[in-house]
Design a protein around this motif. Structure first.
Motif, PDB file in Angstrom:
ATOM      1  N   UNK A 271       2.397   4.407   7.134  1.00 21.97           N
ATOM      2  CA  UNK A 271       3.637   4.946   6.569  1.00 21.97           C
ATOM      3  C   UNK A 271       4.843   4.478   7.393  1.00 21.97           C
ATOM      4  N   UNK A 272       4.658   4.422   8.707  1.00 23.26           N
ATOM      5  CA  UNK A 272       5.751   3.986   9.583  1.00 23.26           C
ATOM      6  C   UNK A 272       6.148   2.546   9.292  1.00 23.26           C
ATOM      7  N   UNK A 273       5.158   1.675   9.189  1.00 25.80           N
ATOM      8  CA  UNK A 273       5.451   0.269   8.919  1.00 25.80           C
ATOM      9  C   UNK A 273       6.026   0.067   7.534  1.00 25.80           C
ATOM     10  N   UNK A 274       5.573   0.878   6.606  1.00 21.54           N
ATOM     11  CA  UNK A 274       6.022   0.746   5.220  1.00 21.54           C
ATOM     12  C   UNK A 274       4.829   0.498   4.322  1.00 21.54           C
ATOM     13  N   UNK A 275       4.552   1.444   3.410  1.00 17.83           N
ATOM     14  CA  UNK A 275       3.375   1.312   2.554  1.00 17.83           C
ATOM     15  C   UNK A 275       3.525   0.083   1.683  1.00 17.83           C
ATOM     16  N   UNK A 282       2.268  -4.447  11.570  1.00 13.14           N
ATOM     17  CA  UNK A 282       2.358  -4.725  13.011  1.00 13.14           C
ATOM     18  C   UNK A 282       3.140  -3.635  13.730  1.00 13.14           C
ATOM     19  N   UNK A 283       4.205  -3.119  13.088  1.00  8.54           N
ATOM     20  CA  UNK A 283       4.960  -2.023  13.731  1.00  8.54           C
ATOM     21  C   UNK A 283       4.032  -0.834  13.958  1.00  8.54           C
ATOM     22  N   UNK A 332       9.632   1.212   8.360  1.00  6.62           N
ATOM     23  CA  UNK A 332      10.472   0.314   9.150  1.00  6.62           C
ATOM     24  C   UNK A 332      10.758  -0.968   8.387  1.00  6.62           C
ATOM     25  N   UNK A 333       9.710  -1.565   7.817  1.00  7.49           N
ATOM     26  CA  UNK A 333       9.881  -2.848   7.146  1.00  7.49           C
ATOM     27  C   UNK A 333      10.806  -2.700   5.931  1.00  7.49           C
ATOM     28  N   UNK A 334      10.621  -1.607   5.189  1.00  3.26           N
ATOM     29  CA  UNK A 334      11.481  -1.365   4.040  1.00  3.26           C
ATOM     30  C   UNK A 334      12.924  -1.167   4.480  1.00  3.26           C
TER      31      UNK A 334
END
Lengths: 365, 292
Positions: A271-275, A282-283, A332-334
Motif C-alpha cells: 500500500x505504501x509503494x502504491x497498489x 521497492x519503496x 508513494x509511487x502514485x
C-alpha cells in the motif's frame, strides 16, 4: 484503489519516458529497465559490506512478495492478508526439498514457486465467490492458521527448531554471501520483468477489466472466475519465491518467521509503494527491511526498553495503512507520478489541464 | 464420553463469545456494509484499559462498565475519523484502514502494557462445577457468559424490533436513500452502529481475557472465529450471529478436542469454505439479488 479514472494503457507510459525515447515495444523497454537495475545493483553490492549486501538481498526478496500482492490487489482488485503464510509454503517446500533431495537448486526454487501457486489457485477457487472483505477474512485465517501446522507436524516440519537450508555453492572466487544476494536480485528482476510483461498482455488487460467491472468483463467474453484464479496463483507464486529466498538468506525456516505481522507488513509495504505499481514495490521493500532497525535505534535513543522496538514497527505498519489510505491512496509511487504530471503541466503553462489535475487531487486512485 | 461432554459444553461457551464478536461485525456490516477487522483489537485495547483501572484500585464491576463505555466511544470515534472520510471510495480502502487499525492498536498496547505476564481476573470462579460426583468443564464464569450473551441478544432484538430507534437503524441499513428522505439522520445512525459494535467488542474482550494468555494478540483468533460465525449466520442478521457463533463454537471445540488445538484455525477455514460454497449469504440473510 481499484478503479483509476484515467485509462490505464495511457497512464502506463510515464511522461518522461517520451523524452528519453525508450523502445516502444514493452518487452524491450522492460529489458532496458532490467539491465539498468542490474547494473545499479552490481555497483551497489560491490561497494557495500557483507551485512549491507545481506540487506540488499532482503530488499530484493520482499520486492518479489510485494510485487505479487501489488498485481493481485492493484491490478485485479482482490486482497490477501495471507501472503505471509504463502511465503511460509514456499520456504518450507524449498527447505524440505533441500534436506531430502539433491536436485538442482533452480529446480528446487521452481518447485517451491509452482507448489505455492497451486495452493494459491486452491484458495482462489472459493475466493471467486467472495467479494473483497470475505476474501480478506479468509486469507486472514490462513495467515494465522497455516504456520501452526509447523508445530502440529513436528516430525515433518521440525517444530520450533524448524528446518535448515544449505546455501548454493558460489562459482569461482565469488564471495558466498554476495552470490546469495545476487541470486535474490536476479530473481527479483526476472520476476518484475515477467510481471510487467504479463500486465501488458491479454491476461493483464483481463485482470484490469475484471477489477473495474466484473459484469462488463464477462459480457466482453472474459472468463471472470478463471481470471481471478490465475491472478491469485501468479500472486501466490511470487510469495512462494520470496519465501524460498527467505529460507535461503536466513538459512533456517521456523514457524515464528511467519507471524500475522509479516502478512500485514507485506500489505502495508504494498500500500505504501502504491497498489498496482511495480516500481513502487521497492519503496515498500526498503521500509520492510529497514523499519525494524530504525525502530530499534529509536527505542534505544529514547530508552524505551528492549521489548518496545518490535511493537514500534507494528505501530508504523498500522499507521502507514491508515494514513496512506486516507491521504494518498495511490501510495508513494502514485504521489510521485502525480507530482511529476503536475510539474510538467505547470511547465507547459496549460491552466485548464492543471485545474483538472488539481480537482482530481490526490484521490488519483 | 467425558471428553465428548466437556468438548460440547466448551463449544457452547466459546460459541457464545464468538457470537458477541460476530454481533459486533454484524452491527457494523448493517451500518456501513463492511467488515471491521479491528473489532477484536478494539476489544483487546479496552480490556487493557480496564486492566490498568483494576491496577489503580478501581472496583471490578466499575472497571467492567467503564471498559464497555470506552468501547462505545472508541467505536464512534473510529467511524467518524477513519471510516466516514472514505465513503464512496473503493470498498477495499476502508477494509485496509481497519486492518491498519488492528495492527496499530496491537502495537500500541504492546508499547504501553508490554507482554505483562499477569492475567486478567474473571468475574466468577473458573473451576468446573460438580454434577453428581464428576467435575464438568463448566464453571460459574461460563454461566455468567451465557447469561450475559442471552441478555445482550435479547436487548439487540428488542432494540431492532420494538423501538423507534431500531426501526430507524433498520431503515438506514436496508434503504439509506429512502431513510434519509424520510428524515432519518443516517450519518448518526451509522456512528451509533459502530458505537454499539465497539461496546460489544469491549464486552467480548472482558469475557475472553480471563480464559486466555493476556497479551496484545489475544483477540486475533477470536476475531477470525467471530468472522466465521458472522459469515455462517449471515452478515446481516443478529440472530444469525448467535446461531453462527454456536455452530462455529461447537466446530472449533470438536476440532480442538479431537484433532489438536493447532488445527482449530484451519477448522474455521474449512467451515467458512463449506458455508460459502453451500450458502454464501449465510443462514439467516435473505439472498441478495445481483443488479446488472
Amino acid at each position: 484503489m481499484s478503479s483509476p479514472p484515467t485509462p490505464p494503457e495511457a497512464a502506463v507510459v510515464p511522461t518522461w519516458a517520451r523524452w528519453v525515447r525508450l523502445p516502444r515495444q514493452p518487452m524491450l523497454r522492460h529489458l532496458v529497465f532490467a539491465a539498468a537495475a542490474a547494473g545499479g545493483f552490481y555497483l551497489l553490492t560491490s561497494n557495500l559490506s557483507a551485512y549491507n549486501d545481506f540487506q540488499v538481498g532482503e530488499i530484493a526478496l520482499y520486492a518479489v512478495a510485494l510485487a505479487g500482492l501489488s498485481v493481485l490487489t492493484g491490478m485485479n482488485g482482490q486482497i490477501s492478508l495471507g501472503h505471509g503464510a504463502l511465503m511460509a509454503v514456499g520456504a518450507y517446500t524449498f527447505a524440505l526439498l533441500a534436506t531430502h533431495t539433491s536436485i538442482n537448486f533452480v529446480l528446487e526454487l521452481a518447485i517451491a514457486v509452482g507448489l505455492t501457486a497451486v495452493i494459491g489457485a486452491v484458495i482462489g477457487v472459493p475466493a471467486n465467490r467472495l467479494k473483497g472483505p470475505y476474501l480478506a477474512g479468509m486469507t486472514l485465517i490462513l495467515a494465522l492458521g497455516l504456520p501452526l501446522l509447523g508445530d502440529k507436524y513436528q516430525s515433518v516440519f521440525g517444530g520450533d527448531q524448524g528446518l535448515s537450508t544449505i546455501p548454493p555453492t558460489a562459482p569461482g572466487t565469488i564471495n558466498p554471501e554476495e552470490w546469495l544476494t545476487w541470486i535474490e536480485i536476479i530473481g527479483a528482476i526476472v520476476t518484475l520483468v515477467l510481471l510487467a510483461n504479463l500486465l501488458r498482455s491479454r491476461f493483464g488487460r483481463s485482470f484490469r477489466a475484471v477489477r473495474d467491472d466484473e459484469i462488463a468483463a464477462s459480457l466482453a467474453g472474459i472468463h471472470v472466475a478463471r481470471t481471478k484464479v490465475v491472478a491469485f496463483a501468479v500472486s501466490a507464486g511470487c510469495a512462494g519465491l520470496a519465501g524460498a529466498f527467505l529460507a535461503l538468506s536466513t538459512g533456517v525456516v521456523t514457524p515464528g518467521e511467519f507471524p500475522l505481522t509479516l502478512s500485514i507488513g507485506i500489505l502495508a509495504g504494498m500500500v505504501l509503494g502504491g497498489a498496482g505499481s511495480l516500481m513502487g514495490v521497492w519503496w515498500g521493500a526498503i521500509v520492510l527491511v529497514y523499519l525494524p532497525e530504525w525502530s530499534t535505534s529509536f527505542s534505544g535513543t529514547f530508552n524505551l526498553g528492549a521489548g518496545v522496538s518490535a511493537y514500534l514497527a507494528i505501530i508504523v505498519f498500522g499507521l502507514v495503512l491508515i494514513v496512506v489510505m486516507l491521504a494518498v491512496p495511490n501510495g508513494v509511487q502514485g504521489g510521485l507520478r502525480w507530482l511529476l504530471r503536475w510539474a510538467m503541466l505547470r511547465l507547459r503553462r496549460s491552466p485548464p489541464a492543471v485545474a483538472e489535475l488539481q480537482s482530481e487531487g490526490h484521490s488519483v486512485s | 464420553m467425558t471428553l465428548f461432554i466437556d468438548v460440547t459444553l466448551n463449544g457452547f461457551v466459546i460459541g457464545m463469545i464468538f457470537a458477541i464478536v460476530a454481533l459486533g461485525l454484524v452491527l457494523i456490516y448493517r451500518a456501513t456494509r463492511m467488515i471491521n477487522f479491528a473489532q477484536g483489537a478494539m476489544g483487546m485495547f479496552t480490556t487493557f484499559l480496564a486492566f490498568s483501572l483494576l491496577n489503580r484500585g478501581v472496583g471490578y464491576w466499575l472497571a467492567f462498565v467503564l471498559a464497555i463505555l470506552i468501547g462505545f466511544l472508541l467505536g464512534a470515534i473510529v467511524e467518524l475519523l477513519l471510516i466516514r472520510p472514505l465513503q464512496g471510495k473503493p470498498e477495499l480502502n476502508p477494509v485496509i484502514v481497519t486492518i491498519g487499525l488492528l495492527i496499530a492498536l496491537e502495537g500500541l498496547a504492546g508499547v504501553i502494557w508490554g507482554n505483562s505476564g499477569r492475567g486478567f481476573p474473571a468475574a466468577f470462579s473458573q473451576s468446573g462445577l460438580t454434577v453428581g460426583h464428576t467435575k464438568v468443564a463448566f464453571s460459574h464464569f461460563d454461566v455468567f457468559i451465557l447469561v450475559v450473551v442471552f441478555a445482550l441478544m435479547l436487548g439487540v432484538l428488542v432494540l431492532f424490533r420494538a423501538t423507534n430507534l431500531g426501526l430507524r437503524m433498520r431503515a438506514a441499513a436496508f434503504a439509506p436513500e429512502m431513510a434519509r428522505l424520510l428524515g432519518v439522520r443516517v450519518g448518526r445512525i451509522l456512528t451509533l452502529g459502530w458505537a454499539l459494535a465497539g461496546a460489544a467488542g469491549a464486552l467480548a474482550g472482558l469475557l475472553v481475557a480471563p480464559t486466555s494468555s493476556f497479551n496484545p494478540y489475544f483477540m486475533d483468533l477470536f476475531l477470525i472465529y467471530g468472522f466465521t460465525a458472522a459469515v455462517v449466520g449471515g452478515l446481516d442478521s443478529p440472530i444469525g450471529a448467535l446461531v453462527g457463533g454456536l455452530i462455529t463454537g461447537l466446530c472449533i471445540s470438536f476440532v480442538g478436542g479431537y484433532l489438536g488445538s493447532s488445527l482449530e484455525p484451519l477448522g474455521a477455514l474449512a467451515l467458512l469454505m463449506v458455508a460459502l460454497m453451500a450458502r454464501p449469504e449465510g443462514i439467516f440473510s435473505r439472498p441478495a439479488a445481483r443488479r446488472v
